[in-house]
Design a protein around this motif. Structure first.
Motif, PDB file in Angstrom:
ATOM      1  N   MET A 178       0.831  -1.186   0.000  1.00 32.30           N
ATOM      2  CA  MET A 178       0.000   0.000   0.000  1.00 32.30           C
ATOM      3  C   MET A 178       0.877   1.251   0.000  1.00 32.30           C
ATOM      4  SD  MET A 178      -2.519   1.492   2.946  1.00 32.30           S
ATOM      5  CE  MET A 178      -3.653   0.130   2.921  1.00 32.30           C
ATOM      6  N   ALA A 179       0.660   2.127  -0.964  1.00 37.50           N
ATOM      7  CA  ALA A 179       1.304   3.434  -0.956  1.00 37.50           C
ATOM      8  C   ALA A 179       0.347   4.395  -0.269  1.00 37.50           C
ATOM      9  CB  ALA A 179       1.604   3.894  -2.377  1.00 37.50           C
ATOM     10  N   SER A 180       0.803   5.016   0.790  1.00 42.25           N
ATOM     11  CA  SER A 180      -0.078   5.883   1.559  1.00 42.25           C
ATOM     12  C   SER A 180       0.671   7.117   2.031  1.00 42.25           C
ATOM     13  CB  SER A 180      -0.683   5.122   2.742  1.00 42.25           C
ATOM     14  OG  SER A 180      -1.714   5.872   3.359  1.00 42.25           O
ATOM     15  N   THR A 181       0.013   7.898   2.847  1.00 40.31           N
ATOM     16  CA  THR A 181       0.552   9.178   3.287  1.00 40.31           C
ATOM     17  C   THR A 181       1.228   9.053   4.644  1.00 40.31           C
ATOM     18  OG1 THR A 181      -1.381   9.905   4.556  1.00 40.31           O
ATOM     19  CG2 THR A 181      -1.471  10.181   2.174  1.00 40.31           C
ATOM     20  N   THR A 182       2.081   9.999   4.937  1.00 36.69           N
ATOM     21  CA  THR A 182       2.714   9.989   6.261  1.00 36.69           C
ATOM     22  C   THR A 182       1.686  10.261   7.353  1.00 36.69           C
ATOM     23  OG1 THR A 182       3.299  12.336   6.089  1.00 36.69           O
ATOM     24  CG2 THR A 182       4.933  10.745   5.334  1.00 36.69           C
ATOM     25  N   SER A 183       0.607  10.965   7.020  1.00 35.94           N
ATOM     26  CA  SER A 183      -0.381  11.302   8.045  1.00 35.94           C
ATOM     27  C   SER A 183      -1.129  10.073   8.545  1.00 35.94           C
ATOM     28  CB  SER A 183      -1.382  12.344   7.520  1.00 35.94           C
ATOM     29  OG  SER A 183      -2.113  11.850   6.415  1.00 35.94           O
TER      30      SER A 183
ATOM     31  N   GLN B 137       3.955  11.538  -4.135  1.00 33.97           N
ATOM     32  CA  GLN B 137       4.928  10.456  -4.291  1.00 33.97           C
ATOM     33  C   GLN B 137       4.237   9.100  -4.328  1.00 33.97           C
ATOM     34  OE1 GLN B 137       7.177  12.225  -0.831  1.00 33.97           O
ATOM     35  NE2 GLN B 137       8.929  11.463  -1.983  1.00 33.97           N
ATOM     36  N   ALA B 138       3.167   8.953  -3.527  1.00 31.70           N
ATOM     37  CA  ALA B 138       2.413   7.701  -3.521  1.00 31.70           C
ATOM     38  C   ALA B 138       1.776   7.450  -4.885  1.00 31.70           C
ATOM     39  CB  ALA B 138       1.342   7.737  -2.434  1.00 31.70           C
ATOM     40  N   LEU B 139       1.220   8.495  -5.481  1.00 35.32           N
ATOM     41  CA  LEU B 139       0.627   8.360  -6.815  1.00 35.32           C
ATOM     42  C   LEU B 139       1.691   8.011  -7.850  1.00 35.32           C
ATOM     43  CD1 LEU B 139      -1.823  11.391  -6.649  1.00 35.32           C
ATOM     44  CD2 LEU B 139      -2.479   8.981  -6.670  1.00 35.32           C
ATOM     45  N   ASP B 140       2.852   8.638  -7.754  1.00 35.70           N
ATOM     46  CA  ASP B 140       3.956   8.326  -8.665  1.00 35.70           C
ATOM     47  C   ASP B 140       4.408   6.873  -8.498  1.00 35.70           C
ATOM     48  OD1 ASP B 140       3.971  10.864  -9.750  1.00 35.70           O
ATOM     49  OD2 ASP B 140       5.618  11.597  -8.480  1.00 35.70           O
ATOM     50  N   MET B 141       4.462   6.438  -7.270  1.00 35.67           N
ATOM     51  CA  MET B 141       4.852   5.061  -6.968  1.00 35.67           C
ATOM     52  C   MET B 141       3.881   4.076  -7.628  1.00 35.67           C
ATOM     53  SD  MET B 141       5.264   3.528  -3.128  1.00 35.67           S
ATOM     54  CE  MET B 141       5.304   1.756  -2.841  1.00 35.67           C
ATOM     55  N   ALA B 142       2.589   4.384  -7.554  1.00 31.53           N
ATOM     56  CA  ALA B 142       1.573   3.522  -8.159  1.00 31.53           C
ATOM     57  C   ALA B 142       1.672   3.551  -9.683  1.00 31.53           C
ATOM     58  CB  ALA B 142       0.185   3.959  -7.703  1.00 31.53           C
ATOM     59  N   ARG B 143       1.971   4.712 -10.250  1.00 29.22           N
ATOM     60  CA  ARG B 143       2.134   4.794 -11.710  1.00 29.22           C
ATOM     61  C   ARG B 143       3.285   3.916 -12.198  1.00 29.22           C
ATOM     62  NH1 ARG B 143       1.339  10.385 -10.493  1.00 29.22           N
ATOM     63  NH2 ARG B 143      -0.750  11.074 -11.105  1.00 29.22           N
ATOM     64  N   ARG B 144       4.295   3.760 -11.358  1.00 31.05           N
ATOM     65  CA  ARG B 144       5.430   2.900 -11.708  1.00 31.05           C
ATOM     66  C   ARG B 144       5.119   1.416 -11.510  1.00 31.05           C
ATOM     67  NH1 ARG B 144       8.188   6.809  -8.548  1.00 31.05           N
ATOM     68  NH2 ARG B 144       8.408   5.267  -6.868  1.00 31.05           N
ATOM     69  N   GLY B 145       3.977   1.124 -10.887  1.00 36.11           N
ATOM     70  CA  GLY B 145       3.620  -0.262 -10.617  1.00 36.11           C
ATOM     71  C   GLY B 145       4.225  -0.812  -9.347  1.00 36.11           C
ATOM     72  N   ASP B 146       4.631   0.081  -8.417  1.00 39.95           N
ATOM     73  CA  ASP B 146       5.287  -0.354  -7.187  1.00 39.95           C
ATOM     74  C   ASP B 146       4.318  -0.464  -6.009  1.00 39.95           C
ATOM     75  OD1 ASP B 146       7.724  -0.462  -8.482  1.00 39.95           O
ATOM     76  OD2 ASP B 146       8.234   1.616  -8.009  1.00 39.95           O
ATOM     77  N   ALA B 147       3.019  -0.433  -6.268  1.00 39.09           N
ATOM     78  CA  ALA B 147       2.012  -0.578  -5.215  1.00 39.09           C
ATOM     79  C   ALA B 147       0.796  -1.287  -5.787  1.00 39.09           C
ATOM     80  CB  ALA B 147       1.619   0.786  -4.655  1.00 39.09           C
ATOM     81  N   ASP B 148       0.047  -1.923  -4.907  1.00 36.74           N
ATOM     82  CA  ASP B 148      -1.196  -2.595  -5.305  1.00 36.74           C
ATOM     83  C   ASP B 148      -2.422  -1.730  -4.997  1.00 36.74           C
ATOM     84  OD1 ASP B 148       0.060  -5.208  -5.995  1.00 36.74           O
ATOM     85  OD2 ASP B 148       0.542  -5.223  -3.851  1.00 36.74           O
TER      86      ASP B 148
END
Length: 275
Positions: free
Chosen positions: A35-40, A71-82
């Motif tokens: 999961m790509a998520s926020t620091t909050s 950064q989380a959205l960018d990570m998902a665009r790269r395919g590094d999150a489900d």
């Protein structure tokens, strides 16, 4: 008298053992999602409360990578999150419209607050975030911006655009850091900082800081959850990720969110099914 046949144990070859181990590892891997998520959401302590309940219900582990929403959205665009759990609705809706996410689901909300030294040198105390930022800029008061493309940073920039688009004052500084470190910097210097309420309530190093601006309807902070589109990245664990989305937006997940409190104060308010 009937003689019983003796059965010899079948020898398991190293190849068979390796195959069994590989199948087991595949099965285990299928039960872990990223999961790509926020620091909050992490620094507020929510995930340490929420994710064990999800695992108990489904058997699925969640590996959280906590960064700014951008950064989380960018990570998902790269395919590094489900799956994504973030809080910048405009950016989330664009993410889905561009085909990177399957569907966006609202899941919960809280609010942003403006925190600063109790002495309030710029005199911002009240319930108007735009008026407060105008005063900070005019006084050249120290203001710590996360500067990290997070949902909180995006909200802060929206408020500055209304308040003082051309000049934020000489005290404006970007830390390029998460919410907890930004609050630590503010605590050390008595600076102003925009924070989500959840991280603030879980923040221990308050020193002389206090909540100075709250209650402005513009400070509403909505969180959404999305499965990354397997059409873009076929390795995405769509079924397991969707189980998380289904659970966190279900009565069980929503109740778990509502039950998370610090010193009796609720940090997040479930609102799955809202627009």
């Amino acid at each position: 008298m009937m003689r019983l046949k003796r059965f010899r144990p079948v020898a398991i070859t190293q190849t068979a053992v390796a195959a069994i181990c590989l199948i087991a590892s595949w099965s285990a891997a299928a039960q872990v999602i990223t999961m790509a998520s926020t620091t909050s959401t992490e620094q507020s302590g929510l995930f340490s409360h929420l994710l064990p309940a999800f695992k108990q219900a489904t058997g699925i582990d969640v590996k959280v990578v906590a960064v700014g929403t951008g950064q989380a959205l960018d990570m998902a665009r790269r395919g590094d999150a489900d799956v994504l759990f973030v809080h910048d609705q405009a950016a989330e809706e664009k993410f889905v419209a561009d085909g990177w996410g399957v569907k966006r689901y609202p899941v919960m909300y809280n609010d942003f607050i403006l925190v600063g030294g109790k002495g309030d040198p710029a005199g911002v105390r009240g319930n108007d975030i735009v008026a407060a930022l105008k005063k900070i800029a005019a006084a050249n008061a120290e203001f710590i911006s996360r500067g990290d493309k997070s949902g909180t940073h995006a909200a802060e920039l929206r408020y500055w655009k209304i308040a003082s688009p051309d000049a934020k004052g000489s005290g404006y500084k970007e830390c390029g850091c998460g919410m907890g470190p930004a609050l630590n910097i503010a605590a050390a210097s008595g600076a102003y900082v925009l924070s989500d309420r959840g991280t603030w309530l879980n923040f221990k190093n308050r020193d002389s800081l206090a909540v100075l601006v709250e209650g402005d309807k513009r400070l509403f902070n909505q969180y959404g959850v999305m499965v990354v589109n397997p059409a873009k990245h076929p390795h995405v664990k769509q079924a397991e990720a969707q189980k998380f989305v289904d659970w966190v937006t279900s009565p069980a997940g929503q109740g778990t969110i509502a039950a998370y409190k610090i010193n009796g104060e609720q940090l997040f308010f479930p609102n799955a099914g809202s627009n």
